[in-house]
Structure formats: C-alpha cells, structure tokens
Scaffold this motif. Structure first.
Motif, mmCIF file in Angstrom:
data_model
loop_
_atom_site.group_PDB
_atom_site.id
_atom_site.type_symbol
_atom_site.label_atom_id
_atom_site.label_comp_id
_atom_site.label_asym_id
_atom_site.label_seq_id
_atom_site.Cartn_x
_atom_site.Cartn_y
_atom_site.Cartn_z
ATOM 1 N N THR A 66 0.834 -1.210 0.000
ATOM 2 C CA THR A 66 0.000 0.000 0.000
ATOM 3 C C THR A 66 0.869 1.261 0.000
ATOM 4 O OG1 THR A 66 -1.696 -1.232 1.188
ATOM 5 C CG2 THR A 66 -1.895 1.160 1.199
ATOM 6 N N MET A 70 0.793 4.308 -2.622
ATOM 7 C CA MET A 70 0.519 5.686 -2.194
ATOM 8 C C MET A 70 1.659 6.626 -2.593
ATOM 9 S SD MET A 70 -2.437 5.296 -1.077
ATOM 10 C CE MET A 70 -2.894 6.863 -0.316
ATOM 11 N N LEU A 73 1.284 7.749 -6.230
ATOM 12 C CA LEU A 73 0.098 8.483 -6.690
ATOM 13 C C LEU A 73 0.478 9.923 -7.029
ATOM 14 C CD1 LEU A 73 -2.773 7.439 -4.245
ATOM 15 C CD2 LEU A 73 -2.206 6.467 -6.470
ATOM 16 N N GLU A 76 -1.738 15.139 -4.294
ATOM 17 C CA GLU A 76 -3.111 15.591 -4.108
ATOM 18 C C GLU A 76 -3.173 17.100 -3.979
ATOM 19 O OE1 GLU A 76 -3.194 14.676 0.680
ATOM 20 O OE2 GLU A 76 -4.949 14.235 -0.529
ATOM 21 N N ILE A 80 -6.652 19.885 0.812
ATOM 22 C CA ILE A 80 -6.926 18.770 1.720
ATOM 23 C C ILE A 80 -5.714 18.509 2.607
ATOM 24 C CG2 ILE A 80 -7.274 16.286 1.795
ATOM 25 C CD1 ILE A 80 -9.799 17.362 1.055
ATOM 26 N N ARG A 84 -5.911 18.343 6.650
ATOM 27 C CA ARG A 84 -5.614 17.152 7.408
ATOM 28 C C ARG A 84 -4.434 17.366 8.351
ATOM 29 N NH1 ARG A 84 -6.005 13.305 3.384
ATOM 30 N NH2 ARG A 84 -3.829 13.697 3.027
ATOM 31 N N ASP B 16 -9.338 13.487 -1.174
ATOM 32 C CA ASP B 16 -8.698 12.890 -0.001
ATOM 33 C C ASP B 16 -7.941 11.624 -0.396
ATOM 34 O OD1 ASP B 16 -7.916 11.823 2.374
ATOM 35 O OD2 ASP B 16 -9.893 11.882 3.318
ATOM 36 N N GLN B 17 -6.639 11.754 -0.530
ATOM 37 C CA GLN B 17 -5.835 10.639 -1.004
ATOM 38 C C GLN B 17 -5.752 9.495 0.014
ATOM 39 O OE1 GLN B 17 -1.614 11.426 -2.235
ATOM 40 N NE2 GLN B 17 -2.566 11.444 -4.231
ATOM 41 N N ASN B 18 -5.787 9.842 1.299
ATOM 42 C CA ASN B 18 -5.691 8.803 2.327
ATOM 43 C C ASN B 18 -6.817 7.785 2.227
ATOM 44 O OD1 ASN B 18 -3.435 10.034 3.228
ATOM 45 N ND2 ASN B 18 -4.082 10.103 5.367
ATOM 46 N N PHE B 20 -7.995 6.625 -0.347
ATOM 47 C CA PHE B 20 -7.629 5.634 -1.358
ATOM 48 C C PHE B 20 -6.739 4.548 -0.762
ATOM 49 C CE2 PHE B 20 -5.464 3.970 -5.165
ATOM 50 C CZ PHE B 20 -6.588 3.628 -5.894
ATOM 51 N N GLY B 21 -5.931 4.935 0.219
ATOM 52 C CA GLY B 21 -5.095 3.947 0.902
ATOM 53 C C GLY B 21 -5.924 2.830 1.501
#
Ligand SMILES: [Zn+2]
Lengths: 211, 187
Positions: A66, A70, A73, A76, A80, A84, B16-18, B20-21
């Motif tokens: 994972t 990630m 990717l 983003e 966001i 966060r 929100d990319q997290n 997708f995790g």
C-alpha cells in the motif's frame, strides 16, 4: 481407443462443470460415463484439473504494498493536505491561534467577516466586489483578494491568493505564479502564519464601496 | 463492504488521497493474487498490481458508483496483465509435453466427486507445476481460468470484467479447461 462416443458428451461435461447442464442431459452423461471408459477418464481428468487449479494457495500482496502505491500516486490538491495536517496536529493549531492572537490582529480581519480587500496593484479595476485584471494589462507582483472575486482577463506575473472568493479566468487571462484559494478559517490561519514570516507587503481595505 | 468502499471513493473524489489507501488495503491481496496467477512471477505481479491501483486512482472519476467496484478494479488489473503477457515473446507451446512427470499418478485414484485434500497439494513443487501450466495457457484462456477457479467469480462477472459476451466466456473456459487437462493429466 475406439471413438464411438457422441461429440456432445464432452460438451455436456463442460456444461455440467459450469452447473448449466439440464437434468435430462445430466442423466444421459452419467449413463454414458458408466459405460464408456474414454469419457470416464476424460471427465475425471477435467475434474482433477479443476481441483489442482483450485488447490493453489492464496498468495498475499507483499508487505509495504500500500505504501508503494501511495508513494506513486500523483500529488493531491494542497487544500486537503493542509486541512488534514491541522486535524492531525491540534496542538500546533492551538499554538498557532495563540501566537496569532498575541502577535497581532490578523484573526480579527477574518472574524469581522465580510470586509473586502485586495492588494493595491496599479492597473487593476474594481467592480462591486470583483477585482479585475483587464485585458492587455500586466500586473507584475503578487495579488491578494479577500472576500471578493477575481477576474483575470490580462496577465498576473506573480502569485495569486484568493480568500473567500471565486476566480474567473478569461480565455486570454494568465497567472504565472502559484494560485492559492482559501475558504476556511484555519486555512486563513495557516496562510497568515506563513505570510507573517514572509512580509507580504501591504494591502488596502475598501469598505464595501467602489472607488 | 461495497458500501464502505463507495464511501471511500466519494472521499477520494473530493481529493482525499488517504481514503484511497484504505481501498488499496481492502483489495491488494485479491488484485495481487490475480496478477500473480496471470503472470507467474511475483515481481511482475507486484509492479502490475500497483499500476492497476494507480490507474484506478487516476481514473476514479470515470467509475460508475452504482456498479461493483471490484469488477471495475479487476478489469483494470486483467487488462494490464494481458498487455504485459502480449508484450512478452511467447516461449511456450500450448501442447508442449510436460517432462519429468512420468510415473506420478498420485491423483489417479481420486473419486470423481471429491476435491483434492489440501495437505496433499501443499508441496511447493506441485504448486509450481500447476502455476507453470497455467502460465502456458494463451492469455485469453488464462484470464478466464484464473478469474473462475482462483477468484471464484461467476461467469456473468467474468464477462463484465473482460467485456466479453457470456457465450464467449463459456467457450473460453471450456477450451481453457481442455488445454489444462491435457497439460495436467500426467501430474
Ligand atoms: Zn464416451
């Protein structure tokens, strides 16, 4: 091996394996298999094949799979990320508020709400609560608009920051620097924190009216 | 679980990319396993299954939220596997004889309606042999066999994943089974 069996028998076997053989044909197949060794072997081999394939053990993804995905990717949107970051670091958030309240009146301008303000660049035009960079005009330097909209028909050679407002780009409009759009109080805080170190230059307030 | 996944997808769509995790966590083993059985190689399987998730992320806005996410994801993964297989030179023949297996008839007495007991098949050698034979199948048969017998998906779902008519899927499964039968009969 004598070839005396109807071709459809093999077809029946496959339909049976797909659980799609009607009862009548199933009986026919079973009767045939009892009498015919070749078909019996064939059917047995098919079942064995399936059993072998199904017996292969399940293999799990490697560790860090994972994380690997990630990290690959595309980045983003900034917005966001900041939200966060503050959600995860409430203490820093609190410290930031304290720092800002002690250090100046940056927050009051947010809390007062609807005050329209923008960076005093010489060649911008203001209509109502919209700052316009007219076609053919070049703003050299950063541009900040608070509680108002921005319409870019010409060119901004610098960063654009929009707080609580909409940005409209005309076909010929362009911004060469970064674009920051802020519509949350804590993003405003974040922005203020960054800019209080940077010395952003001055911007003038206008009280809800045109020049 | 589909509901949770859909919730996460909506968060991903908001940037929100997290979220997708979490989707990766849910499906990584299944996707990796399909890729491994398709490609027969761990490293390749890891590369391709990661690519599949990245592609899913980039194209998430094209996913129809009313459909099953796993079908969509499997489709991306199998397409990538098939592309990879086709890029490799075929160094096998479908009817190639399996050498070195003569005399191995340990399954020949198994009653027709019984599955093989797991402990008997657990030997790594046998696992390797089976995987090798799956890897010899042409990609069009390999994909249906893997989805049906390893992922245990329905024919209908396979037809959606591979974007093939149901009849074509059935024909390919029949032919794939026949090809494998010839390859594995001596195992
Ligand atoms: Zn027969």
């Amino acid at each position: 091996m004598m070839k005396t069996c109807p071709d459809k028998m093999v077809q029946y076997m496959h339909e049976y394996l797909d659980e799609e053989l009607p009862q009548e044909q199933e009986t026919e197949l079973k009767l045939h298999i009892q009498q015919c060794e070749a078909c019996r072997i064939h059917f047995h081999e098919l079942k064995k094949t399936i059993a072998l394939v199904q017996s292969t053990s399940h293999i799990s993804a490697p560790s860090n799979f994972t994380e690997g995905v990630m990290s690959r990717l595309p980045k983003e949107k900034k917005k966001i990320g900041i939200q966060r970051w503050f959600q995860r670091h409430p203490l820093i958030m609190a410290a930031a508020v304290f720092f800002l309240l002690m250090g100046g009146s940056l927050l009051t301008s947010w809390n007062n709400g609807s005050e329209f303000a923008f960076t005093a660049q010489p060649n911008v035009v203001v209509e109502g609560q919209t700052v316009i960079v007219p076609e053919g005009e070049i703003v050299s330097g950063d541009l900040l608009v608070r509680n108002g909209d921005l319409r870019v028909e010409g060119e901004v050679q610098g960063d654009v920051t929009l707080i609580n407002g909409q940005r409209y780009m005309a076909g010929a409009g362009s911004i060469t620097g970064d674009i920051d759009e802020i519509d949350q109080a804590f993003e405003w805080l974040w922005y203020s924190m960054k800019s209080s170190f940077k010395n952003m230059g001055q911007f003038f307030g206008l009280n809800e009216s045109e020049e | 679980m589909e509901e949770l996944v859909k919730k996460r997808i909506k968060q991903v769509l908001k940037g929100d990319q997290n979220a997708f995790g979490e989707i990766v966590e849910i499906y990584k083993d299944k996707v990796f396993h399909v890729c491994f059985r398709m490609l027969g190689n761990r490293q390749e399987a890891e590369d391709i299954s990661q690519d599949a998730f990245i592609r899913a992320y980039i194209n998430i806005h094209t996913f129809d939220i009313d459909r099953k996410f796993s079908t969509w994801l499997y489709r991306i993964a199998t397409n990538l596997c098939i592309d990879r297989i086709r890029k490799k030179k075929p160094d096998y023949y479908l009817d190639a004889e399996v050498t070195g297996t003569e005399g191995l008839t340990m399954y020949s007495q198994i009653p027709v309606d019984e599955r093989l007991p797991e402990e008997e098949v657990e030997s790594m050698e046998l696992q390797d042999t089976i995987q090798k034979e799956i890897s010899k199948l042409p990609d069009k048969y390999r994909s249906v066999i893997v989805l049906k017998y390893i992922e245990e998906l329905s024919l209908k779902e396979i037809s959606e994943i591979l974007d093939l008519p149901l009849g074509t899927v059935k024909t390919r499964i029949h032919r794939g089974r026949e090809a494998l039968r010839k390859q594995l009969r001596t195992v």
